[in-house]
Design a protein around this motif. Structure first.
Motif, PDB file in Angstrom:
ATOM      1  N   ILE A   1       0.855  -1.184   0.000  1.00 40.27           N
ATOM      2  CA  ILE A   1       0.000   0.000   0.000  1.00 40.27           C
ATOM      3  C   ILE A   1       0.894   1.237   0.000  1.00 40.27           C
ATOM      4  CG2 ILE A   1      -1.727   1.325   1.299  1.00 40.27           C
ATOM      5  CD1 ILE A   1      -2.855  -1.295   0.211  1.00 40.27           C
ATOM      6  N   LEU A   2       0.528   2.201  -0.836  1.00 42.44           N
ATOM      7  CA  LEU A   2       1.175   3.509  -0.834  1.00 42.44           C
ATOM      8  C   LEU A   2       0.286   4.436  -0.022  1.00 42.44           C
ATOM      9  CD1 LEU A   2       3.345   5.489  -2.062  1.00 42.44           C
ATOM     10  CD2 LEU A   2       1.596   6.020  -3.778  1.00 42.44           C
ATOM     11  N   TRP A   3       0.861   5.076   1.005  1.00 49.87           N
ATOM     12  CA  TRP A   3       0.137   6.012   1.861  1.00 49.87           C
ATOM     13  C   TRP A   3       0.574   7.423   1.504  1.00 49.87           C
ATOM     14  CZ3 TRP A   3      -3.638   4.069   4.789  1.00 49.87           C
ATOM     15  CH2 TRP A   3      -3.579   2.708   5.126  1.00 49.87           C
ATOM     16  N   VAL A   4      -0.400   8.260   1.127  1.00 47.30           N
ATOM     17  CA  VAL A   4      -0.118   9.651   0.755  1.00 47.30           C
ATOM     18  C   VAL A   4      -1.031  10.552   1.570  1.00 47.30           C
ATOM     19  CG1 VAL A   4       0.017  11.338  -1.113  1.00 47.30           C
ATOM     20  CG2 VAL A   4       0.421   8.915  -1.607  1.00 47.30           C
ATOM     21  N   ASP A   5      -0.450  11.537   2.213  1.00 52.80           N
ATOM     22  CA  ASP A   5      -1.230  12.483   2.999  1.00 52.80           C
ATOM     23  C   ASP A   5      -2.243  13.185   2.094  1.00 52.80           C
ATOM     24  OD1 ASP A   5      -1.752  15.297   4.108  1.00 52.80           O
ATOM     25  OD2 ASP A   5      -0.816  14.280   5.812  1.00 52.80           O
ATOM     26  N   ARG A   6      -3.513  13.143   2.486  1.00 50.84           N
ATOM     27  CA  ARG A   6      -4.565  13.761   1.677  1.00 50.84           C
ATOM     28  C   ARG A   6      -4.360  15.267   1.529  1.00 50.84           C
ATOM     29  NH1 ARG A   6     -10.419  11.248   3.076  1.00 50.84           N
ATOM     30  NH2 ARG A   6     -10.126   9.318   1.933  1.00 50.84           N
ATOM     31  N   LYS A   7      -3.866  15.920   2.571  1.00 49.74           N
ATOM     32  CA  LYS A   7      -3.622  17.363   2.502  1.00 49.74           C
ATOM     33  C   LYS A   7      -2.533  17.676   1.481  1.00 49.74           C
ATOM     34  CE  LYS A   7      -5.149  18.485   7.165  1.00 49.74           C
ATOM     35  NZ  LYS A   7      -4.731  18.943   8.490  1.00 49.74           N
ATOM     36  N   LEU A   8      -1.529  16.801   1.371  1.00 51.58           N
ATOM     37  CA  LEU A   8      -0.469  16.997   0.384  1.00 51.58           C
ATOM     38  C   LEU A   8      -1.036  16.910  -1.030  1.00 51.58           C
ATOM     39  CD1 LEU A   8       2.505  17.300  -0.472  1.00 51.58           C
ATOM     40  CD2 LEU A   8       2.716  14.814  -0.245  1.00 51.58           C
ATOM     41  N   ILE A   9      -1.884  15.923  -1.286  1.00 50.90           N
ATOM     42  CA  ILE A   9      -2.500  15.789  -2.615  1.00 50.90           C
ATOM     43  C   ILE A   9      -3.304  17.049  -2.935  1.00 50.90           C
ATOM     44  CG2 ILE A   9      -4.179  14.522  -4.011  1.00 50.90           C
ATOM     45  CD1 ILE A   9      -3.359  11.991  -2.415  1.00 50.90           C
ATOM     46  N   LYS A  10      -4.121  17.477  -1.988  1.00 52.75           N
ATOM     47  CA  LYS A  10      -4.950  18.668  -2.204  1.00 52.75           C
ATOM     48  C   LYS A  10      -4.079  19.907  -2.445  1.00 52.75           C
ATOM     49  CE  LYS A  10      -8.937  19.265  -0.129  1.00 52.75           C
ATOM     50  NZ  LYS A  10      -9.949  19.484   0.903  1.00 52.75           N
ATOM     51  N   LYS A  11      -3.003  20.027  -1.663  1.00 53.70           N
ATOM     52  CA  LYS A  11      -2.111  21.173  -1.824  1.00 53.70           C
ATOM     53  C   LYS A  11      -1.464  21.161  -3.213  1.00 53.70           C
ATOM     54  CE  LYS A  11       1.749  23.629   0.225  1.00 53.70           C
ATOM     55  NZ  LYS A  11       2.573  23.815   1.401  1.00 53.70           N
ATOM     56  N   CYS A  12      -1.009  19.998  -3.669  1.00 52.60           N
ATOM     57  CA  CYS A  12      -0.383  19.895  -4.996  1.00 52.60           C
ATOM     58  C   CYS A  12      -1.376  20.256  -6.099  1.00 52.60           C
ATOM     59  CB  CYS A  12       0.173  18.486  -5.215  1.00 52.60           C
ATOM     60  SG  CYS A  12       1.653  18.118  -4.248  1.00 52.60           S
ATOM     61  N   ILE A  13      -2.610  19.792  -5.985  1.00 57.71           N
ATOM     62  CA  ILE A  13      -3.626  20.127  -6.990  1.00 57.71           C
ATOM     63  C   ILE A  13      -3.884  21.626  -6.990  1.00 57.71           C
ATOM     64  CG2 ILE A  13      -6.084  19.914  -7.566  1.00 57.71           C
ATOM     65  CD1 ILE A  13      -5.844  16.953  -6.660  1.00 57.71           C
ATOM     66  N   ASN A  14      -4.032  22.209  -5.811  1.00 55.95           N
ATOM     67  CA  ASN A  14      -4.280  23.655  -5.728  1.00 55.95           C
ATOM     68  C   ASN A  14      -3.120  24.469  -6.280  1.00 55.95           C
ATOM     69  OD1 ASN A  14      -6.845  23.345  -4.650  1.00 55.95           O
ATOM     70  ND2 ASN A  14      -6.129  23.439  -2.548  1.00 55.95           N
ATOM     71  N   LEU A  15      -1.893  24.063  -5.978  1.00 56.37           N
ATOM     72  CA  LEU A  15      -0.722  24.768  -6.519  1.00 56.37           C
ATOM     73  C   LEU A  15      -0.661  24.650  -8.037  1.00 56.37           C
ATOM     74  CD1 LEU A  15       2.030  23.874  -3.892  1.00 56.37           C
ATOM     75  CD2 LEU A  15       1.082  26.152  -4.369  1.00 56.37           C
ATOM     76  N   GLN A  16      -0.986  23.464  -8.534  1.00 58.10           N
ATOM     77  CA  GLN A  16      -0.954  23.277  -9.978  1.00 58.10           C
ATOM     78  C   GLN A  16      -2.033  24.123 -10.650  1.00 58.10           C
ATOM     79  OE1 GLN A  16       0.312  19.636 -11.422  1.00 58.10           O
ATOM     80  NE2 GLN A  16      -0.992  19.644 -13.215  1.00 58.10           N
ATOM     81  N   LEU A  17      -3.219  24.173 -10.071  1.00 58.74           N
ATOM     82  CA  LEU A  17      -4.278  25.014 -10.628  1.00 58.74           C
ATOM     83  C   LEU A  17      -3.857  26.477 -10.637  1.00 58.74           C
ATOM     84  CD1 LEU A  17      -7.487  23.401  -9.131  1.00 58.74           C
ATOM     85  CD2 LEU A  17      -6.814  23.465 -11.545  1.00 58.74           C
ATOM     86  N   LYS A  18      -3.165  26.894  -9.575  1.00 52.72           N
ATOM     87  CA  LYS A  18      -2.680  28.268  -9.492  1.00 52.72           C
ATOM     88  C   LYS A  18      -1.656  28.546 -10.598  1.00 52.72           C
ATOM     89  CE  LYS A  18      -0.732  31.447  -6.108  1.00 52.72           C
ATOM     90  NZ  LYS A  18      -0.195  31.567  -4.759  1.00 52.72           N
ATOM     91  N   ASP A  19      -0.852  27.534 -10.938  1.00 61.21           N
ATOM     92  CA  ASP A  19       0.180  27.682 -11.967  1.00 61.21           C
ATOM     93  C   ASP A  19      -0.386  27.762 -13.383  1.00 61.21           C
ATOM     94  OD1 ASP A  19       2.119  27.623 -10.027  1.00 61.21           O
ATOM     95  OD2 ASP A  19       2.693  25.536 -10.376  1.00 61.21           O
ATOM     96  N   ILE A  20      -1.572  27.215 -13.572  1.00 61.89           N
ATOM     97  CA  ILE A  20      -2.169  27.218 -14.911  1.00 61.89           C
ATOM     98  C   ILE A  20      -2.658  28.633 -15.209  1.00 61.89           C
ATOM     99  CG2 ILE A  20      -4.027  26.317 -16.357  1.00 61.89           C
ATOM    100  CD1 ILE A  20      -3.850  23.733 -14.720  1.00 61.89           C
ATOM    101  N   THR A  21      -2.250  29.167 -16.319  1.00 57.31           N
ATOM    102  CA  THR A  21      -2.537  30.579 -16.594  1.00 57.31           C
ATOM    103  C   THR A  21      -3.751  30.810 -17.479  1.00 57.31           C
ATOM    104  OG1 THR A  21      -0.966  30.538 -18.423  1.00 57.31           O
ATOM    105  CG2 THR A  21      -0.143  31.298 -16.285  1.00 57.31           C
ATOM    106  N   THR A  22      -4.065  29.893 -18.392  1.00 57.88           N
ATOM    107  CA  THR A  22      -5.203  30.129 -19.277  1.00 57.88           C
ATOM    108  C   THR A  22      -6.446  29.446 -18.748  1.00 57.88           C
ATOM    109  OG1 THR A  22      -4.832  28.202 -20.643  1.00 57.88           O
ATOM    110  CG2 THR A  22      -3.668  30.214 -21.286  1.00 57.88           C
ATOM    111  N   SER A  23      -7.575  30.073 -18.911  1.00 60.16           N
ATOM    112  CA  SER A  23      -8.823  29.491 -18.421  1.00 60.16           C
ATOM    113  C   SER A  23      -9.165  28.215 -19.174  1.00 60.16           C
ATOM    114  CB  SER A  23      -9.975  30.498 -18.526  1.00 60.16           C
ATOM    115  OG  SER A  23     -10.183  30.848 -19.869  1.00 60.16           O
TER     116      SER A  23
END
Length: 166
Positions: free
Chosen positions: A124-146
């Protein structure tokens, strides 16, 4: 829960799809990068997840997590097979090669299923849920075009809907 961490390699006795050889780091990386929603992240965020996640091996019949537990970590099946049993007696069997294994196991919080390993050396791979959410939010912030943001969100939401149907 008595997890057995794996430090970079699979146990020697693994009955795996890797022809009983421990996977290389690149094979483990490929496993991790195929999982939802991690596969949608950029290489920088995938690297964070690789570095901050933990792999644990379980023996046959060993409980991985129990129904009612607070799920602070997403659990991904990397190797082996598990059963997910609900309190009402309903159950699901999942093998690491199944499409459903691409998604976190028992995602509802608190957990609605008890997970039990069905094979020796189930990983089993254990990944902190907050880390996943943070990475998604940072990536969305990095995307510049709608348009890019819209396509990214449509792809994630579509996959989430498919996973909920399983």
């Amino acid at each position: 829960m008595d997890k057995k961490p794996i430090n970079g390699t699979m146990p020697e006795a693994s009955q795996s799809s890797f022809n009983k050889e421990p996977p290389s780091l690149s094979e483990l990386r490929a496993f991790i990068h195929a999982k939802y929603p991690i596969r949608h992240l950029n290489s920088r965020h995938k690297k964070w997840i690789e570095d901050l996640s933990e792999r644990s091996a379980y023996d046959k019949s060993e409980v991985i997590f129990e129904s009612g537990e607070n799920a602070t970590q997403a659990a991904y099946l990397l190797e082996g097979s598990i059963s997910l049993k609900a309190d009402d007696g309903k159950y699901k069997l999942i093998h690491h090669a199944d499409d459903t294994a691409q998604y976190p196991l028992a995602r509802v919080n608190p957990r609605q299923y008890t997970a039990t390993a069905l094979q020796p050396n189930t990983v089993i791979l254990w990944v902190d849920r907050k880390l996943i959410k943070k990475c998604i939010n940072l990536q969305l912030k990095d995307i510049t075009t709608s348009a890019s943001t819209e396509n990214y969100l449509v792809e994630i939401v579509s996959e989430e809907a498919l996973a909920n149907q399983a």
